[in-house]
Design a protein around this motif. Structure first.
Motif, PDB file in Angstrom:
ATOM      1  N   ALA A 186      15.578   9.948  -9.520  1.00  0.00           N
ATOM      2  CA  ALA A 186      15.085   9.198 -10.681  1.00  0.00           C
ATOM      3  C   ALA A 186      15.586   7.759 -10.691  1.00  0.00           C
ATOM      4  O   ALA A 186      14.920   6.867 -11.236  1.00  0.00           O
ATOM      5  CB  ALA A 186      15.501   9.905 -11.967  1.00  0.00           C
ATOM      6  N   GLY A 187      16.736   7.513 -10.088  1.00  0.00           N
ATOM      7  CA  GLY A 187      17.274   6.163 -10.071  1.00  0.00           C
ATOM      8  C   GLY A 187      16.930   5.353  -8.845  1.00  0.00           C
ATOM      9  O   GLY A 187      17.414   4.225  -8.682  1.00  0.00           O
ATOM     10  N   VAL A 188      16.081   5.889  -7.980  1.00  0.00           N
ATOM     11  CA  VAL A 188      15.726   5.216  -6.733  1.00  0.00           C
ATOM     12  C   VAL A 188      14.535   4.291  -6.966  1.00  0.00           C
ATOM     13  O   VAL A 188      13.577   4.661  -7.654  1.00  0.00           O
ATOM     14  CB  VAL A 188      15.389   6.264  -5.648  1.00  0.00           C
ATOM     15  N   PRO A 189      14.542   3.093  -6.397  1.00  0.00           N
ATOM     16  CA  PRO A 189      13.395   2.188  -6.570  1.00  0.00           C
ATOM     17  C   PRO A 189      12.159   2.699  -5.842  1.00  0.00           C
ATOM     18  O   PRO A 189      12.264   3.385  -4.817  1.00  0.00           O
ATOM     19  CB  PRO A 189      13.882   0.874  -5.960  1.00  0.00           C
ATOM     20  N   GLU A 190      10.999   2.380  -6.377  1.00  0.00           N
ATOM     21  CA  GLU A 190       9.733   2.751  -5.734  1.00  0.00           C
ATOM     22  C   GLU A 190       9.477   1.826  -4.550  1.00  0.00           C
ATOM     23  O   GLU A 190       9.659   0.615  -4.643  1.00  0.00           O
ATOM     24  CB  GLU A 190       8.582   2.660  -6.742  1.00  0.00           C
ATOM     25  N   THR A 191       9.063   2.413  -3.426  1.00  0.00           N
ATOM     26  CA  THR A 191       8.816   1.611  -2.222  1.00  0.00           C
ATOM     27  C   THR A 191       7.339   1.529  -1.861  1.00  0.00           C
ATOM     28  O   THR A 191       6.966   0.731  -1.000  1.00  0.00           O
ATOM     29  CB  THR A 191       9.588   2.187  -1.028  1.00  0.00           C
ATOM     30  N   ALA A 192       6.502   2.341  -2.483  1.00  0.00           N
ATOM     31  CA  ALA A 192       5.071   2.307  -2.167  1.00  0.00           C
ATOM     32  C   ALA A 192       4.359   1.306  -3.057  1.00  0.00           C
ATOM     33  O   ALA A 192       4.694   1.139  -4.229  1.00  0.00           O
ATOM     34  CB  ALA A 192       4.451   3.689  -2.345  1.00  0.00           C
ATOM     35  N   ALA A 193       3.357   0.637  -2.492  1.00  0.00           N
ATOM     36  CA  ALA A 193       2.509  -0.271  -3.268  1.00  0.00           C
ATOM     37  C   ALA A 193       1.424   0.567  -3.937  1.00  0.00           C
ATOM     38  O   ALA A 193       0.377   0.848  -3.372  1.00  0.00           O
ATOM     39  CB  ALA A 193       1.893  -1.322  -2.358  1.00  0.00           C
ATOM     40  N   VAL A 194       1.704   1.011  -5.162  1.00  0.00           N
ATOM     41  CA  VAL A 194       0.807   1.932  -5.859  1.00  0.00           C
ATOM     42  C   VAL A 194      -0.432   1.183  -6.340  1.00  0.00           C
ATOM     43  O   VAL A 194      -0.318   0.173  -7.044  1.00  0.00           O
ATOM     44  CB  VAL A 194       1.534   2.578  -7.064  1.00  0.00           C
ATOM     45  N   PRO A 195      -1.630   1.632  -5.978  1.00  0.00           N
ATOM     46  CA  PRO A 195      -2.847   0.923  -6.385  1.00  0.00           C
ATOM     47  C   PRO A 195      -3.115   1.087  -7.881  1.00  0.00           C
ATOM     48  O   PRO A 195      -2.722   2.084  -8.494  1.00  0.00           O
ATOM     49  CB  PRO A 195      -3.938   1.593  -5.544  1.00  0.00           C
ATOM     50  N   ALA A 196      -3.794   0.122  -8.447  1.00  0.00           N
ATOM     51  CA  ALA A 196      -4.141   0.186  -9.874  1.00  0.00           C
ATOM     52  C   ALA A 196      -5.131   1.315 -10.129  1.00  0.00           C
ATOM     53  O   ALA A 196      -5.108   1.943 -11.193  1.00  0.00           O
ATOM     54  CB  ALA A 196      -4.730  -1.149 -10.328  1.00  0.00           C
ATOM     55  N   ARG A 197      -5.986   1.562  -9.150  1.00  0.00           N
ATOM     56  CA  ARG A 197      -6.964   2.648  -9.285  1.00  0.00           C
ATOM     57  C   ARG A 197      -6.640   3.723  -8.252  1.00  0.00           C
ATOM     58  O   ARG A 197      -6.807   3.503  -7.047  1.00  0.00           O
ATOM     59  CB  ARG A 197      -8.386   2.121  -9.088  1.00  0.00           C
ATOM     60  N   VAL A 198      -6.183   4.854  -8.730  1.00  0.00           N
ATOM     61  CA  VAL A 198      -5.720   5.919  -7.841  1.00  0.00           C
ATOM     62  C   VAL A 198      -6.911   6.686  -7.278  1.00  0.00           C
ATOM     63  O   VAL A 198      -7.840   7.053  -8.002  1.00  0.00           O
ATOM     64  CB  VAL A 198      -4.783   6.878  -8.604  1.00  0.00           C
ATOM     65  N   LYS A 199      -6.867   6.938  -5.961  1.00  0.00           N
ATOM     66  CA  LYS A 199      -7.890   7.744  -5.288  1.00  0.00           C
ATOM     67  C   LYS A 199      -7.187   8.848  -4.506  1.00  0.00           C
ATOM     68  O   LYS A 199      -6.569   8.597  -3.468  1.00  0.00           O
ATOM     69  CB  LYS A 199      -8.729   6.879  -4.334  1.00  0.00           C
ATOM     70  N   LEU A 200      -7.271  10.059  -5.029  1.00  0.00           N
ATOM     71  CA  LEU A 200      -6.607  11.188  -4.390  1.00  0.00           C
ATOM     72  C   LEU A 200      -7.607  11.936  -3.519  1.00  0.00           C
ATOM     73  O   LEU A 200      -8.766  12.113  -3.881  1.00  0.00           O
ATOM     74  CB  LEU A 200      -6.025  12.135  -5.447  1.00  0.00           C
ATOM     75  N   GLY A 201      -7.145  12.368  -2.365  1.00  0.00           N
ATOM     76  CA  GLY A 201      -8.013  13.103  -1.451  1.00  0.00           C
ATOM     77  C   GLY A 201      -7.215  14.010  -0.542  1.00  0.00           C
ATOM     78  O   GLY A 201      -5.980  13.985  -0.523  1.00  0.00           O
ATOM     79  N   ILE A 202      -7.935  14.824   0.208  1.00  0.00           N
ATOM     80  CA  ILE A 202      -7.309  15.761   1.140  1.00  0.00           C
ATOM     81  C   ILE A 202      -6.895  15.019   2.400  1.00  0.00           C
ATOM     82  O   ILE A 202      -7.628  14.164   2.909  1.00  0.00           O
ATOM     83  CB  ILE A 202      -8.282  16.904   1.474  1.00  0.00           C
ATOM     84  N   GLN A 203      -5.711  15.345   2.912  1.00  0.00           N
ATOM     85  CA  GLN A 203      -5.223  14.738   4.149  1.00  0.00           C
ATOM     86  C   GLN A 203      -6.110  15.152   5.322  1.00  0.00           C
ATOM     87  O   GLN A 203      -6.351  16.338   5.543  1.00  0.00           O
ATOM     88  CB  GLN A 203      -3.788  15.199   4.421  1.00  0.00           C
ATOM     89  N   LYS A 204      -6.614  14.186   6.063  1.00  0.00           N
ATOM     90  CA  LYS A 204      -7.438  14.501   7.228  1.00  0.00           C
ATOM     91  C   LYS A 204      -6.575  15.003   8.382  1.00  0.00           C
ATOM     92  O   LYS A 204      -5.459  14.541   8.577  1.00  0.00           O
ATOM     93  CB  LYS A 204      -8.212  13.258   7.681  1.00  0.00           C
TER      94      LYS A 204
END
Length: 407
Positions: A186-204
């Motif tokens: 919980a105290g760790v900084p976020e390292t991913a550039a999270v997009p404003a519009r999330v698009k979830l999908g199945i891993q190819k």
């Protein structure tokens, strides 16, 4: 697009995620020293025990395939917390279990937590590494994984021997450890550039043509190595009790821990070797280790089992890291995640299906003959991987020599 809220890369954040990785993976092997109590309590056959164990792989594969790339969209920290929640739910399910159904659900949830952490925590550890530690970040991630897997049987083996409630106490302790991991993440900084519009999908899952030459022998060797992991986590405790006569959970947990600790050692050793010798050395380590494991049956020798465990662990670690490295290097940058996921699918199939077959063999024959059959078939598999590796490298070298002559 939102920018990643990355604080300066501190050793504390790096170590916090590595610790959470190890704690999460500890839960996935925690039942190893507890299976015999389930057998006594519920009258399970060896086949049922291996089915309970192998259901873990279904959870891992489901998580890898369905949500394996969600951390790119939702963020590393959020997915790590989701994985820890799955781990806590698994521990609670085991605590409340009263039969086969809940035990399988507990293992499935444990697999989901491992599937989330396998990719997300590995990437997070690498991204959070301070610049001066960056070259060792991948080793830190894979070592956290393997050492966590090894600590599960060691922890549960100690607890079931020294304290009451063998089918509950290990999971209660792990719940407390998961709470510590949640606070750390919980105290760790976020390292991913999270997009404003999330698009979830199945891993190819795919295998580009240029990767196949490296993938096939690496996958075969990795498959064999993870079959050995499955054997030690699910079946070796019975071998240690029935053939060698050691009934202590501490002894069982220590032997299984030895395998994973030597796997982590093998991953370190392979960095000191020339690249062309890594996979062959891993295969040879697996073969010699398996021969020693086989010898412990007729000789009833703990020493042979310990030597075989150590050598097989080192061989598995070398072949796993070397194979993963070669596959990643051969894959196109934009398809590297797909190819790596394909490799892990092969590995987790290896943890499940062959071990179920081994459980059936134990039930219909005995642990001695089933172990010897397992050793023989796995050695053949490793030899095939080694032969393919040498043949493909020979073809590659001849092709390079022909190009050089043509010039």
């Amino acid at each position: 697009m939102k920018t990643a809220s990355v604080a300066p890369h501190s050793p504390i954040a790096f170590l916090a995620v590595a610790l959470a990785f190890a704690i999460n993976m500890t839960g996935t092997t925690l039942p190893t020293a507890i299976y015999r109590y389930y057998q006594l309590q519920f009258g399970f056959t060896p086949t049922v025990i291996t089915v309970i164990y192998a259901s873990y792989a279904i959870g891992v594969l489901s998580a890898l395939l369905l949500i394996g790339n969600w951390s790119d969209q939702l963020g590393r920290r959020r997915m790590l917390l989701a994985g820890l929640c799955a781990s806590a739910a698994s521990a609670l399910t085991f605590l409340l279990s009263d039969g086969l159904a809940l035990l399988i659900v507990g293992r499935l949830l444990s697999g989901v937590s491992a599937g989330i952490f396998t990719g997300t925590a590995t990437v997070a550890v690498i991204e959070l590494a301070p610049p001066e530690w960056r070259s060792k970040a991948m080793l830190a991630a894979t070592s956290s994984n393997m050492l966590g897997l090894g600590c599960g049987p060691l922890l549960s083996g100690f607890l079931v021997e020294r304290f009451p409630w063998p089918m509950q106490l290990p999971y209660a302790v792990h719940l407390a450890l998961v709470g510590i991991a949640v606070l750390a993440v919980a105290g760790v900084p976020e390292t991913a550039a999270v997009p404003a519009r999330v698009k979830l999908g199945i891993q190819k899952i795919s295998l580009p043509a240029e990767v196949r030459r490296a993938f096939i022998p690496a996958a075969l060797a990795g498959f064999a190595g993870f079959v050995v992991v499955g054997f030690f986590a699910a079946v070796a405790p019975q071998l240690i009790r029935v053939v060698l006569g050691f009934h202590s959970g501490i002894v069982t947990g220590s032997i299984v821990f030895l395998l994973f600790a030597c796997s982590a050692l093998g991953q370190i050793v392979q960095t000191l070797m020339a690249a062309r010798w890594r996979q062959p050395a891993g295969c040879i380590g697996l073969i010699v280790g398996l021969v020693c494991v086989g010898l412990c049956v007729p000789e009833r020798s703990l020493g042979a089992l310990l030597i075989g465990t150590a050598l097989a662990g080192v061989g598995q670690g070398i072949s796993f890291r070397a194979g993963l490295g070669e596959i990643a290097a051969a894959a196109p940058m934009h398809r590297r995640a797909e190819v790596t996921s394909s490799f892990f699918v092969v590995l987790y199939v290896a943890i499940s299906l062959p071990v179920i077959g081994l459980g059936i063999a134990v039930q219909h024959a005995d642990i001695q003959r089933a172990t010897l059959l397992f050793v023989g078939l796995t050695i053949v598999l490793v030899l095939v991987a080694l032969l393919l590796l040498l043949l493909m490298r020979g073809q590659t070298n001849r092709g390079r020599n022909a190009e050089a002559t043509g010039r």
